[in-house]
Design a protein around this motif. Structure first.
Motif, PDB file in Angstrom:
ATOM      1  N   LYS A  14      10.752 -21.150 -24.873  1.00 28.12           N
ATOM      2  CA  LYS A  14      11.203 -20.770 -23.538  1.00 28.12           C
ATOM      3  C   LYS A  14      12.622 -21.279 -23.260  1.00 28.12           C
ATOM      4  CE  LYS A  14       8.011 -18.361 -21.420  1.00 28.12           C
ATOM      5  NZ  LYS A  14       8.302 -16.969 -20.978  1.00 28.12           N
ATOM      6  N   PHE A  15      12.901 -22.534 -23.637  1.00 27.42           N
ATOM      7  CA  PHE A  15      14.250 -23.071 -23.454  1.00 27.42           C
ATOM      8  C   PHE A  15      15.249 -22.292 -24.296  1.00 27.42           C
ATOM      9  CE2 PHE A  15      11.988 -27.329 -22.701  1.00 27.42           C
ATOM     10  CZ  PHE A  15      11.864 -27.067 -21.358  1.00 27.42           C
ATOM     11  N   ASP A  16      14.849 -21.960 -25.524  1.00 29.39           N
ATOM     12  CA  ASP A  16      15.713 -21.212 -26.439  1.00 29.39           C
ATOM     13  C   ASP A  16      16.058 -19.838 -25.868  1.00 29.39           C
ATOM     14  OD1 ASP A  16      17.086 -20.473 -28.720  1.00 29.39           O
ATOM     15  OD2 ASP A  16      15.360 -20.604 -30.065  1.00 29.39           O
ATOM     16  N   MET A  17      15.121 -19.253 -25.108  1.00 36.60           N
ATOM     17  CA  MET A  17      15.299 -17.909 -24.572  1.00 36.60           C
ATOM     18  C   MET A  17      16.092 -17.874 -23.260  1.00 36.60           C
ATOM     19  SD  MET A  17      11.443 -16.454 -25.147  1.00 36.60           S
ATOM     20  CE  MET A  17      10.697 -16.306 -26.785  1.00 36.60           C
ATOM     21  N   PRO A  65      15.241 -19.839 -37.634  1.00 37.61           N
ATOM     22  CA  PRO A  65      15.858 -20.924 -36.866  1.00 37.61           C
ATOM     23  C   PRO A  65      15.158 -21.203 -35.542  1.00 37.61           C
ATOM     24  CG  PRO A  65      17.543 -19.482 -37.778  1.00 37.61           C
ATOM     25  CD  PRO A  65      16.227 -18.815 -38.024  1.00 37.61           C
ATOM     26  N   ASP A  66      14.597 -20.144 -34.922  1.00 40.43           N
ATOM     27  CA  ASP A  66      13.885 -20.355 -33.662  1.00 40.43           C
ATOM     28  C   ASP A  66      12.611 -21.167 -33.871  1.00 40.43           C
ATOM     29  OD1 ASP A  66      12.912 -18.160 -35.149  1.00 40.43           O
ATOM     30  OD2 ASP A  66      12.010 -17.247 -33.377  1.00 40.43           O
ATOM     31  N   GLU A  67      11.887 -20.879 -34.951  1.00 45.02           N
ATOM     32  CA  GLU A  67      10.671 -21.647 -35.241  1.00 45.02           C
ATOM     33  C   GLU A  67      11.014 -23.061 -35.703  1.00 45.02           C
ATOM     34  OE1 GLU A  67       7.882 -20.874 -34.296  1.00 45.02           O
ATOM     35  OE2 GLU A  67       7.982 -18.695 -34.045  1.00 45.02           O
ATOM     36  N   ASP A  96      28.250 -29.121 -33.127  1.00 46.04           N
ATOM     37  CA  ASP A  96      27.479 -30.143 -33.847  1.00 46.04           C
ATOM     38  C   ASP A  96      26.024 -29.717 -33.986  1.00 46.04           C
ATOM     39  OD1 ASP A  96      29.764 -31.657 -34.041  1.00 46.04           O
ATOM     40  OD2 ASP A  96      29.179 -33.125 -32.508  1.00 46.04           O
ATOM     41  N   TRP A  97      25.480 -29.144 -32.905  1.00 46.02           N
ATOM     42  CA  TRP A  97      24.087 -28.703 -32.936  1.00 46.02           C
ATOM     43  C   TRP A  97      23.885 -27.612 -33.993  1.00 46.02           C
ATOM     44  CZ3 TRP A  97      19.871 -29.946 -29.500  1.00 46.02           C
ATOM     45  CH2 TRP A  97      18.759 -29.117 -29.642  1.00 46.02           C
ATOM     46  N   ILE A  98      24.751 -26.595 -33.949  1.00 50.20           N
ATOM     47  CA  ILE A  98      24.600 -25.469 -34.876  1.00 50.20           C
ATOM     48  C   ILE A  98      24.742 -25.928 -36.323  1.00 50.20           C
ATOM     49  CG2 ILE A  98      25.681 -23.322 -35.655  1.00 50.20           C
ATOM     50  CD1 ILE A  98      26.313 -22.741 -32.687  1.00 50.20           C
ATOM     51  N   VAL A  99      25.726 -26.770 -36.582  1.00 48.89           N
ATOM     52  CA  VAL A  99      25.950 -27.243 -37.954  1.00 48.89           C
ATOM     53  C   VAL A  99      24.752 -28.061 -38.444  1.00 48.89           C
ATOM     54  CG1 VAL A  99      27.338 -28.799 -39.382  1.00 48.89           C
ATOM     55  CG2 VAL A  99      28.464 -27.196 -37.839  1.00 48.89           C
ATOM     56  N   ALA A 100      24.279 -28.992 -37.624  1.00 52.63           N
ATOM     57  CA  ALA A 100      23.183 -29.871 -38.034  1.00 52.63           C
ATOM     58  C   ALA A 100      21.877 -29.096 -38.216  1.00 52.63           C
ATOM     59  CB  ALA A 100      22.991 -30.994 -37.016  1.00 52.63           C
ATOM     60  N   PHE A 101      21.568 -28.228 -37.268  1.00 58.11           N
ATOM     61  CA  PHE A 101      20.309 -27.485 -37.346  1.00 58.11           C
ATOM     62  C   PHE A 101      20.332 -26.454 -38.464  1.00 58.11           C
ATOM     63  CE2 PHE A 101      19.151 -29.609 -33.555  1.00 58.11           C
ATOM     64  CZ  PHE A 101      17.798 -29.394 -33.338  1.00 58.11           C
ATOM     65  N   GLN A 102      21.475 -25.790 -38.679  1.00 57.75           N
ATOM     66  CA  GLN A 102      21.548 -24.813 -39.762  1.00 57.75           C
ATOM     67  C   GLN A 102      21.409 -25.504 -41.118  1.00 57.75           C
ATOM     68  OE1 GLN A 102      21.920 -21.290 -39.278  1.00 57.75           O
ATOM     69  NE2 GLN A 102      21.161 -21.410 -41.391  1.00 57.75           N
ATOM     70  N   ARG A 103      22.070 -26.657 -41.273  1.00 60.81           N
ATOM     71  CA  ARG A 103      21.955 -27.397 -42.534  1.00 60.81           C
ATOM     72  C   ARG A 103      20.516 -27.831 -42.779  1.00 60.81           C
ATOM     73  NH1 ARG A 103      21.105 -32.190 -43.005  1.00 60.81           N
ATOM     74  NH2 ARG A 103      21.805 -32.719 -40.902  1.00 60.81           N
ATOM     75  N   ALA A 104      19.862 -28.352 -41.739  1.00 63.59           N
ATOM     76  CA  ALA A 104      18.477 -28.809 -41.888  1.00 63.59           C
ATOM     77  C   ALA A 104      17.534 -27.644 -42.166  1.00 63.59           C
ATOM     78  CB  ALA A 104      18.046 -29.553 -40.629  1.00 63.59           C
ATOM     79  N   ALA A 127      17.918 -13.834 -26.735  1.00 62.56           N
ATOM     80  CA  ALA A 127      16.944 -13.857 -27.820  1.00 62.56           C
ATOM     81  C   ALA A 127      16.940 -15.225 -28.505  1.00 62.56           C
ATOM     82  CB  ALA A 127      17.270 -12.766 -28.834  1.00 62.56           C
ATOM     83  N   PRO A 128      15.767 -15.721 -28.913  1.00 62.78           N
ATOM     84  CA  PRO A 128      15.693 -17.061 -29.506  1.00 62.78           C
ATOM     85  C   PRO A 128      16.417 -17.140 -30.845  1.00 62.78           C
ATOM     86  CG  PRO A 128      13.595 -15.916 -29.748  1.00 62.78           C
ATOM     87  CD  PRO A 128      14.442 -15.068 -28.853  1.00 62.78           C
ATOM     88  N   ASP A 129      17.254 -18.189 -30.966  1.00 62.85           N
ATOM     89  CA  ASP A 129      18.019 -18.366 -32.202  1.00 62.85           C
ATOM     90  C   ASP A 129      18.082 -19.836 -32.629  1.00 62.85           C
ATOM     91  OD1 ASP A 129      19.641 -19.400 -30.220  1.00 62.85           O
ATOM     92  OD2 ASP A 129      21.321 -18.049 -30.577  1.00 62.85           O
ATOM     93  N   GLY A 130      17.307 -20.684 -31.956  1.00 56.07           N
ATOM     94  CA  GLY A 130      17.321 -22.108 -32.295  1.00 56.07           C
ATOM     95  C   GLY A 130      18.404 -22.899 -31.595  1.00 56.07           C
ATOM     96  N   VAL A 131      19.160 -22.245 -30.715  1.00 61.00           N
ATOM     97  CA  VAL A 131      20.234 -22.925 -29.978  1.00 61.00           C
ATOM     98  C   VAL A 131      20.029 -22.681 -28.490  1.00 61.00           C
ATOM     99  CG1 VAL A 131      22.710 -23.295 -29.751  1.00 61.00           C
ATOM    100  CG2 VAL A 131      21.773 -22.443 -31.911  1.00 61.00           C
ATOM    101  N   PRO A 132      19.321 -23.571 -27.788  1.00 62.27           N
ATOM    102  CA  PRO A 132      19.137 -23.407 -26.352  1.00 62.27           C
ATOM    103  C   PRO A 132      20.426 -23.733 -25.600  1.00 62.27           C
ATOM    104  CG  PRO A 132      18.308 -25.539 -27.034  1.00 62.27           C
ATOM    105  CD  PRO A 132      18.739 -24.827 -28.292  1.00 62.27           C
TER     106      PRO A 132
END
Length: 255
Positions: free
Chosen positions: A161-164, A215-217, A183-191, A168-173
């Protein structure tokens, strides 16, 4: 500044406070909320009152809900909103509650053959963009009984819900000013890439392999870990753990 304005506007329409007896009885049954300090418990109680006043619960297929169960769902839904307040709960109103797992008809497209087929997915939770939050009551209750096992269906779906909130959900709220979007995008994409690589090679992972679905999941699954097993998340990826700590606030879970 916008968040402060929204909270000030909402305060003009404060709903009735949650009754003391109901609050104490429900808090004792929600380990995540029970372990918060007094200030965060008070904030949770305030946000949960807004949640209950503005969301509509719909028990389906024989599910039975009373005031205590509604508040238990509200507490877990509002925990992730402690940092951003009621603004994180905007954009939707309905909560559908099934007694257990439920089926959703999906269309599946085979990229190789081009054939489109339909099948039922069996789910324990789902969140629709600007639509309902859908939950299995049996799994909500299991999460209350086993709060530190790394899973929480309400937290998972609230992360979606926060992501949306921004599409559309993409893992970046939508992020607060103190968290760098880059920083968020780089760290989460790498992980996410690291986990996906491990899952593809059949390696054991600290993070549930389901997080490699997209990425959303990934964001939703690591959100569960933040609230339920933060020590595991920190071992799996310290940077993601640090960013979620900044986004959600400190986890009440034992390390």
């Amino acid at each position: 500044m916008a968040g402060a304005w929204w909270r000030q506007w909402l305060s003009r329409f404060d709903p009735p406070a949650i009754p003391d007896v109901l609050w104490r009885r429900t808090l004792s049954a929600c380990p995540l909320a029970r372990r918060l300090d007094d200030d965060r418990q008070n904030e949770l109680r305030r946000i949960a009152a807004h949640f209950l006043a503005r969301k509509r619960f719909h028990p389906l297929a024989g599910a039975e809900l009373d005031d205590r169960l509604r508040l238990l769902i509200a507490l877990q839904a509002c925990l992730p909103a402690l940092r951003q307040g009621s603004t994180g709960l905007r954009g939707w109103r309905e909560i559908l509650v099934y007694p257990g797992e439920f089926k959703v008809r999906r269309s599946h497209h085979d990229e190789h053959s081009g054939v489109v087929s339909e099948a039922d997915d069996v789910l324990i939770g789902e969140a629709w963009e600007r639509g309902p939050l859908i939950l299995s009551l049996a799994d909500v209750q299991l999460d209350l009984e086993q709060p530190w096992d790394g899973y929480n269906v309400v937290v998972h779906e609230m992360a979606h819900k926060f992501d949306m909130l921004d599409g559309a959900p993409d893992g970046v709220p939508p992020l607060p000013e103190e968290i760098s979007r880059r920083d968020w995008i780089v760290a989460f994409q790498r992980a996410y890439d690291h986990l996906s690589n491990d899952v593809a090679r059949g390696r054991d992972t600290l993070i549930d392999p389901y997080a490699a679905e997209g990425p959303d999941e990934f964001f939703a699954v690591v959100s569960e870990l933040h609230w339920s097993q933060p020590g595991v998340l920190k071992r799996a990826d310290p940077m993601v753990a640090t960013l979620l700590d900044a986004y959600y606030g400190p986890s009440p879970a034992p390390y």
